[in-house]
Design a protein around this motif. Structure first.
Motif, PDB file in Angstrom:
ATOM      1  N   ASP A 225     -24.755  18.463  71.935  1.00  0.00           N
ATOM      2  CA  ASP A 225     -24.972  19.203  70.738  1.00  0.00           C
ATOM      3  C   ASP A 225     -24.073  20.529  70.520  1.00  0.00           C
ATOM      4  N   PRO A 226     -23.505  20.752  69.510  1.00  0.00           N
ATOM      5  CA  PRO A 226     -22.492  21.804  69.019  1.00  0.00           C
ATOM      6  C   PRO A 226     -23.364  23.126  69.221  1.00  0.00           C
ATOM      7  N   SER A 228     -23.491  26.988  67.715  1.00  0.00           N
ATOM      8  CA  SER A 228     -23.208  27.779  66.472  1.00  0.00           C
ATOM      9  C   SER A 228     -21.605  28.360  66.754  1.00  0.00           C
ATOM     10  N   SER A 229     -20.818  28.659  65.563  1.00  0.00           N
ATOM     11  CA  SER A 229     -19.450  29.137  65.577  1.00  0.00           C
ATOM     12  C   SER A 229     -19.534  30.672  65.379  1.00  0.00           C
ATOM     13  N   TRP A 319     -26.058  32.317  69.777  1.00  0.00           N
ATOM     14  CA  TRP A 319     -26.694  31.275  69.894  1.00  0.00           C
ATOM     15  C   TRP A 319     -28.018  31.176  70.360  1.00  0.00           C
ATOM     16  N   GLY A 346     -16.595  28.550  69.786  1.00  0.00           N
ATOM     17  CA  GLY A 346     -17.579  27.582  69.650  1.00  0.00           C
ATOM     18  C   GLY A 346     -17.716  27.056  70.924  1.00  0.00           C
ATOM     19  N   GLY A 347     -18.530  26.017  71.069  1.00  0.00           N
ATOM     20  CA  GLY A 347     -18.878  25.138  72.153  1.00  0.00           C
ATOM     21  C   GLY A 347     -19.797  24.202  72.088  1.00  0.00           C
ATOM     22  N   VAL A 348     -20.007  23.253  73.324  1.00  0.00           N
ATOM     23  CA  VAL A 348     -20.960  22.003  73.016  1.00  0.00           C
ATOM     24  C   VAL A 348     -21.643  22.117  74.327  1.00  0.00           C
ATOM     25  N   VAL A 364     -22.940  25.141  79.207  1.00  0.00           N
ATOM     26  CA  VAL A 364     -22.290  25.023  77.754  1.00  0.00           C
ATOM     27  C   VAL A 364     -21.113  25.062  78.244  1.00  0.00           C
ATOM     28  N   THR A 366     -17.308  26.275  76.558  1.00  0.00           N
ATOM     29  CA  THR A 366     -17.074  27.103  75.213  1.00  0.00           C
ATOM     30  C   THR A 366     -15.567  27.085  74.943  1.00  0.00           C
TER      31      THR A 366
END
Length: 403
Positions: A225-226, A228-229, A319, A346-348, A364, A366
């Protein structure tokens, strides 16, 4: 006051002290490893007041009402007004130490966030020099060494609220200036934005909102899942000034007139002479003064490492929302964020688990990408999220009922 017509003209370039790394310098720094440093001249905030928090949040561009709306914070799981966890960076972040005549830049951070910071708290910071690695060869500046430091932050109850382990690269300025000149010839600085591009960036900035009171449940998060930016930029001079005014990282604290000149007389390596105004300026001016940046061996004015660190923390607090908690984060500062750059953070999600503390955490990766496609701050984080299986949220489990 008049000046003589026969007076020698001032140099049109800024000059900073220059040295090479030698055996005497290395032995001197080895002897300092493990020392707790005197940092009183670089302390910027101690008392967590409403105004101090508002200035700091504004200085990093954080619009989260959790930090600035006392009613919002009191109605949250924290039960009282709180500061952003990055506020410790506005108390003390770094220090100019050792290696006289070398240039330096902050290169990485590893950080544990341990407890909330409440309005009314008094934060005490310490800084230990943990030694260095190197010297090692460098294409940027012939030789480099990397210093290691540990900052700790405690409140008036002797609770440790945060710990930062950070590194600084020190390099030989003379070689770096040559590399900088070559880079200036390759890059177009400041970046030539078109009006419609700037308008699109600013619209994105205004559209990005924190998660707020709505829970982001651990059960709903999956690997891949990404997150939020968060967008910063185009970075301007006032962004740097606001960070300093909010308690950012002047090293040492900025002063004026006689107060500044007295410091520079005692510590000549702290300053340089601006070729345009003739004034003595702090080395820290590399972040807002082009002559200083070029004398440091950098192509253009650039951001502050700990400023960039605050952006990563803001990305994560946005986030996780009001009920979550950022437990740990690390980052590397790769390249410079120049004035006029735009940075998209951002990140995943990598994985999730119930950790040794019994918390529902998410791991995560980033990033922070500039308009050229470069990741100027790769990093990682571990955050605790509310779970439908637990009565208390991570924020609630850390809340301190104030007497």
């Amino acid at each position: 006051m008049s000046t003589s017509a026969t007076q020698e003209p001032r140099s049109t370039e800024a000059h900073m002290p220059e040295a090479v790394i030698d055996d005497a310098m290395i032995e001197s720094m080895k002897a300092k490893a493990g020392v707790d440093l005197r940092i009183s001249h670089s302390i910027n905030n101690e008392e967590v007041t409403r105004i101090a928090v508002a200035k700091f949040a504004g200085g990093i561009g954080d619009i989260n009402p959790l930090w600035t709306d006392s009613e919002h914070a009191t109605n949250s799981d924290y039960l009282a007004p709180v500061a952003p966890p990055s506020f410790v960076i506005g108390c003390f972040s770094g220090i100019q130490f050792g290696w006289p005549g070398l240039g330096s830049f902050h290169s990485s951070t590893d950080m544990d966030l341990l407890a909330p910071i409440y309005l009314g708290d008094v934060i005490t910071a310490t800084c230990r020099y943990d030694g260095f690695t190197g010297p090692r060869p460098s294409t940027f500046a012939n030789q480099m060494v990397t210093d290691m430091f540990t900052n700790t932050y405690t409140n008036q109850r002797d609770d440790k609220v945060a710990e930062i382990r950070w590194q600084v690269v020190n390099y030989e300025r003379a070689t770096a200036r040559t590399a900088s000149k070559s880079k200036r010839e390759r890059l177009v600085l400041p970046h030539p934005w078109r009006t419609e591009e700037i308008e699109a960036v600013e619209a994105r900035v205004l559209a990005e909102k924190p998660q707020g009171a709505e829970p982001r449940w651990w059960e709903d998060i999956n690997p891949g899942d990404p997150i939020s930016s968060l967008t910063k930029g185009p970075i301007g001079l006032t962004d740097e000034v606001a960070f300093i005014a909010g308690g950012g990282t002047p090293i040492p604290r900025l002063k004026a007139h006689a107060a500044a000149l007295a410091d520079y007389a005692d510590h000549p390596a702290w300053s340089f002479r601006d070729p345009v105004t003739g004034a003595q300026e702090p080395i820290y001016a590399v972040h807002y003064n082009n002559s200083a940046a070029q004398a440091m061996g950098v192509a253009y004015q650039y951001d502050v490492g700990f400023q960039r660190q605050c952006w990563q923390i803001q990305l994560l607090t946005h986030w996780v929302g009001d009920k979550g908690w950022v437990k740990h984060l690390d980052s590397q500062y790769r390249g410079f964020v120049y004035l006029s750059d735009v940075i998209e953070l951002g990140g995943v999600v990598d994985s999730k688990e119930i950790d040794a503390d019994g918390e529902h955490v998410v791991h995560v990766t980033t990033f922070a990408r500039n308009q050229r496609g470069g990741d100027v701050m790769p990093g990682h984080a571990t955050v605790a999220l509310p779970s439908r299986e637990r009565e208390l949220s991570p924020a609630g489990s850390r809340a301190r009922v104030k007497s």
